[in-house]
Design an enzyme around this catalytic site. Structure first.
Site, PDB file in Angstrom:
ATOM      1  N   VAL B  11       0.830  -1.205   0.000  1.00  0.00           N
ATOM      2  CA  VAL B  11       0.000   0.000   0.000  1.00  0.00           C
ATOM      3  C   VAL B  11       0.870   1.262   0.000  1.00  0.00           C
ATOM      4  O   VAL B  11       0.737   2.129  -0.864  1.00  0.00           O
ATOM      5  CB  VAL B  11      -0.944   0.004   1.227  1.00  0.00           C
ATOM      6  CG1 VAL B  11      -1.689   1.322   1.312  1.00  0.00           C
ATOM      7  CG2 VAL B  11      -1.934  -1.147   1.123  1.00  0.00           C
ATOM      8  N   GLY B  13       4.231   1.552  -0.438  1.00  0.00           N
ATOM      9  CA  GLY B  13       5.223   1.564  -1.511  1.00  0.00           C
ATOM     10  C   GLY B  13       4.633   2.011  -2.838  1.00  0.00           C
ATOM     11  O   GLY B  13       5.211   2.854  -3.542  1.00  0.00           O
ATOM     12  N   LYS B 100       7.143   1.768  11.817  1.00  0.00           N
ATOM     13  CA  LYS B 100       7.216   2.152  13.236  1.00  0.00           C
ATOM     14  C   LYS B 100       7.755   1.034  14.108  1.00  0.00           C
ATOM     15  O   LYS B 100       8.393   1.285  15.116  1.00  0.00           O
ATOM     16  CB  LYS B 100       5.851   2.597  13.756  1.00  0.00           C
ATOM     17  CG  LYS B 100       4.761   1.600  13.525  1.00  0.00           C
ATOM     18  CD  LYS B 100       3.493   2.292  13.068  1.00  0.00           C
ATOM     19  CE  LYS B 100       2.573   1.264  12.444  1.00  0.00           C
ATOM     20  NZ  LYS B 100       1.764   1.766  11.375  1.00  0.00           N
ATOM     21  N   GLU B 185      -7.204  -4.842  10.413  1.00  0.00           N
ATOM     22  CA  GLU B 185      -6.722  -6.101   9.838  1.00  0.00           C
ATOM     23  C   GLU B 185      -7.641  -7.243  10.281  1.00  0.00           C
ATOM     24  O   GLU B 185      -8.415  -7.122  11.220  1.00  0.00           O
ATOM     25  CB  GLU B 185      -5.311  -6.404  10.371  1.00  0.00           C
ATOM     26  CG  GLU B 185      -4.347  -5.244  10.302  1.00  0.00           C
ATOM     27  CD  GLU B 185      -3.509  -5.265   9.045  1.00  0.00           C
ATOM     28  OE1 GLU B 185      -3.403  -6.335   8.423  1.00  0.00           O
ATOM     29  OE2 GLU B 185      -2.979  -4.205   8.675  1.00  0.00           O
ATOM     30  N   ASP B 196       0.262  -0.879  18.393  1.00  0.00           N
ATOM     31  CA  ASP B 196       0.647   0.097  17.376  1.00  0.00           C
ATOM     32  C   ASP B 196       0.833   1.482  18.002  1.00  0.00           C
ATOM     33  O   ASP B 196       1.841   2.161  17.758  1.00  0.00           O
ATOM     34  CB  ASP B 196      -0.438   0.127  16.287  1.00  0.00           C
ATOM     35  CG  ASP B 196      -0.202   1.199  15.253  1.00  0.00           C
ATOM     36  OD1 ASP B 196       0.640   0.989  14.372  1.00  0.00           O
ATOM     37  OD2 ASP B 196      -0.846   2.263  15.348  1.00  0.00           O
ATOM     38  N   LYS B 200       4.342   4.018  18.513  1.00  0.00           N
ATOM     39  CA  LYS B 200       4.396   5.413  18.089  1.00  0.00           C
ATOM     40  C   LYS B 200       4.751   6.349  19.247  1.00  0.00           C
ATOM     41  O   LYS B 200       5.560   7.267  19.084  1.00  0.00           O
ATOM     42  CB  LYS B 200       3.071   5.809  17.449  1.00  0.00           C
ATOM     43  CG  LYS B 200       2.851   5.102  16.104  1.00  0.00           C
ATOM     44  CD  LYS B 200       1.423   5.284  15.622  1.00  0.00           C
ATOM     45  CE  LYS B 200       1.187   4.623  14.270  1.00  0.00           C
ATOM     46  NZ  LYS B 200      -0.255   4.573  13.947  1.00  0.00           N
TER      47      LYS B 200
END
Lengths: 413, 413
Positions: B11, B13, B100, B185, B196, B200
């Site tokens: 996605v 890239g 990350k 997901e 996640d 961060k």
């Protein structure tokens, strides 16, 4: 050792000295160099300070001292700030400034000198006080085409509008309170009439679009005509009134730019920017909407932005890394009369339905707005129409016996 | 001509390639150099693209090609991304990444190599997607001591919470919808359990405080236990529940850091950050609170941040200008059990007054919260108390016959 000179020891200038001496260790660490303030230029005396020995009264001392590499101009006003900054740049010194009037009027000229001399001219503090906005616009969004910028750029007017919205305070009372609290000057014209916001949106637009946008080409309307009734209609519409500076580029590279009060939807991130805070929305083709929020003025926030620029000048000595734009002969700005936007109007009438029918006839489709407590009048919002059409239609409403009591633009963000 | 290699064509890239070719002219202008993508590393084939000839399957081609100066790692995951990035840096190439997990786990090690090799390692895209936050933290706020950072750092959980708050959707339904819309997901653990967000906040804290903060030292709590009843009590309190990553440094340099759901006041700028948007509040000693807002994920926003980093690498070739922090042997993070915060609790009871009296006895002063539609229970908010005290007191409430139905931290911003 990097020697720095400060020009001006007012609110911002004394804040710069305070921030510098307080956080000196981490500042030097970040700059990668030892640093010292060598001179502070001010016509007044400041005895009793830890750095009272640094004050001088003659600008020539600074410009002629080759040891001074970076100069922070925090005097404000166009003259003699412009002449001083120009001579410092020509003498091979980097300059940072918090002076939006200077950057908005002379940015292209000063940037050209800086580039030719391979020094820097940075002005993060000129817009949004302590909010990082100039650098993100210039660098972080480098991969974006910036389509549009819209912001609440003046804390004083935002404070006044917040008081009107939240406490039902009349404009004149809110202005008086702002003056008492030191948020507004004795002569509040520059804030209240949108002149300050205009300078700031010009700087942002110049960075985003690469051409100098001059304040005198920007249609600018202040908030002095906004009434509590307008505030109520905005609420009935589902939003709030804010003073918005905005700039947009069309496919042909022409810039639509304006400062005016505007209805902003309650859903918008700009709607929740209250009191003396600023908020700036940047719309990029890849990032979508990004908003920067914080205190747009004040001694320490502004001073910290100045010091951050000084650090950048020291760290990047010998590398030109300022934003850059060119002065253009032909005017890049579209005549505001040729632009289109939606309007809210409020008209006096005996019968609302008749007034709304007339409005439809003159403005095209309109959405009625009603505030139950307001009788003998009606409000409505038009579709997107031309500025000139809106002016003519408003006059025609008056001629048809419906005096226009209020007229404010309506934004879609 | 600066040759660039892309590692990964998922996605992000494919977004990087899209943004690069779309805005190539202005990108090259901003970088001051002509640029080209020489290789795209991906195990899959992508026939039919304008740049299909650039795909390779062997990493060695990139690392051994001296023409490739800048590598964009957008594969994700820790391995082999770490080994690839490390070898690229050691080979004297600048690297930018959106990964990350990589930065949170290996940032200090990779930055040390980059610095030694005088190349750059940039990762603006690793936090906040298209929101410029890494660079402003590092540069624009250079003159500030940063006291605290707090943010809504995960768009998926913010979408779920927004659905719960605005539409009264249960957690499981909101999660299902997020999965259907492609925001979550199939295995949503990393988002929903705060992993996640933890990565961060670790990256932001490492920049702000100069020491590597490792995710495994950070107490992390997700939103899977949040109920619609909790949402109602938050509303009764005057706020909303958000998943907040926050980090704070005390006078001794110790860092308090945590990811957890929290009550956030309706007045807070973070309260109005809805749906998949992110918002990050940075509290500096001079700037006060500055908030950055925008889309925290998505193909083009993230890709534009990657491309901006690539531009910076090209523009500053030969100058190390990445943020920097060191790996520390001793743990910089304060045990969360030794930290203090306010709590909201919700307990089952027959008589609210008796339950509240018990709560006072165990927690000290409490503010009752009542949701009229919820009977046989009561909510309350404690003062600032120790985490361990709160745990013990909650257990004691249970032992006293008041089962704890919900417990969420309460923030003061």
């Amino acid at each position: 050792m990097f020697q720095i000179a400060l020009m001006g020891h007012g609110v911002v200038g004394s804040g710069v000295a305070e921030v510098f001496y307080k956080n000196r260790k981490s500042i030097e660490k970040r700059a990668g160099q030892e640093m010292e303030i060598k001179y502070i230029l001010d016509l007044r005396d400041f005895p009793g300070l830890a750095y009272s020995d640094k004050f001088i009264k003659d600008f020539e001392t600074i410009v002629n001292d080759d040891e001074v590499k970076v100069v922070a101009e925090v005097m404000g006003g166009l003259h003699p700030a412009f002449e001083f900054v120009k001579r410092c740049l020509e003498a091979g010194k980097s300059v940072v400034t918090s002076n939006k009037e200077l950057v908005a009027a002379k940015g292209a000229e000063l940037l050209a000198i800086a580039k030719a001399k391979n020094v820097n001219f940075l002005f993060e503090a000129s817009v949004g006080g302590g909010i990082p906005i100039i650098r993100p616009l210039h660098q972080c969004l480098a991969a974006n085409e910036i389509d549009e910028i819209a912001g609440i750029l003046n804390g004083t007017t935002n404070f006044i509008l917040t008081k009107m919205i939240r406490e039902g305070m009349a404009f004149s009372d809110a202005l008086k309170l702002a003056q008492e609290l030191g948020y507004a000057e004795k002569d509040p014209t520059a804030d209240v009439e949108g002149i300050d916001a205009c300078r700031k949106i010009c700087i942002l637009a110049s960075i985003a679009f690469g051409k100098h946008i001059y304040p005198e080409h920007v249609y600018t309307e202040g908030i002095s005509k906004i009434t509590l009734e307008d505030v109520s209609y905005a609420e009935a519409w589902g939003g709030v009134i804010k003073l918005i500076g905005r700039a947009k580029r069309d496919e042909n590279g022409k810039v639509t730019i304006m400062v005016s009060p505007a209805f902003v939807s309650g859903e918008s991130q700009l709607a929740s920017v209250s009191d003396v805070f600023n908020g700036i929305l940047v719309r990029g083709d890849a990032t979508g909407d990004v908003v920067f929020y914080g205190k747009g003025a004040g001694k320490l926030p502004t001073a910290s932005a100045v010091v951050a620029d000084v650090i950048d000048c020291v760290k990047n000595w010998g590398i030109f890394k300022a934003p850059f734009w060119v002065a253009e002969e032909d005017d890049a700005v579209l005549d505001y009369k040729d632009t289109e936007i939606a309007f809210y109007l409020r008209v006096r009438c005996d019968e609302a339905d008749k007034a709304l029918n007339k409005a439809k006839e003159l403005f095209g489709e309109v959405t009625p707005l009603r505030v139950p407590s307001l009788t003998g009048e009606v409000g409505f919002v038009t579709g997107i129409i031309g500025e000139e059409q809106a002016q003519k239609a408003a006059k025609a409403m008056e001629s048809a016996g419906y005096p226009v009591l209020g007229k404010v633009r309506v934004l879609d963000y």
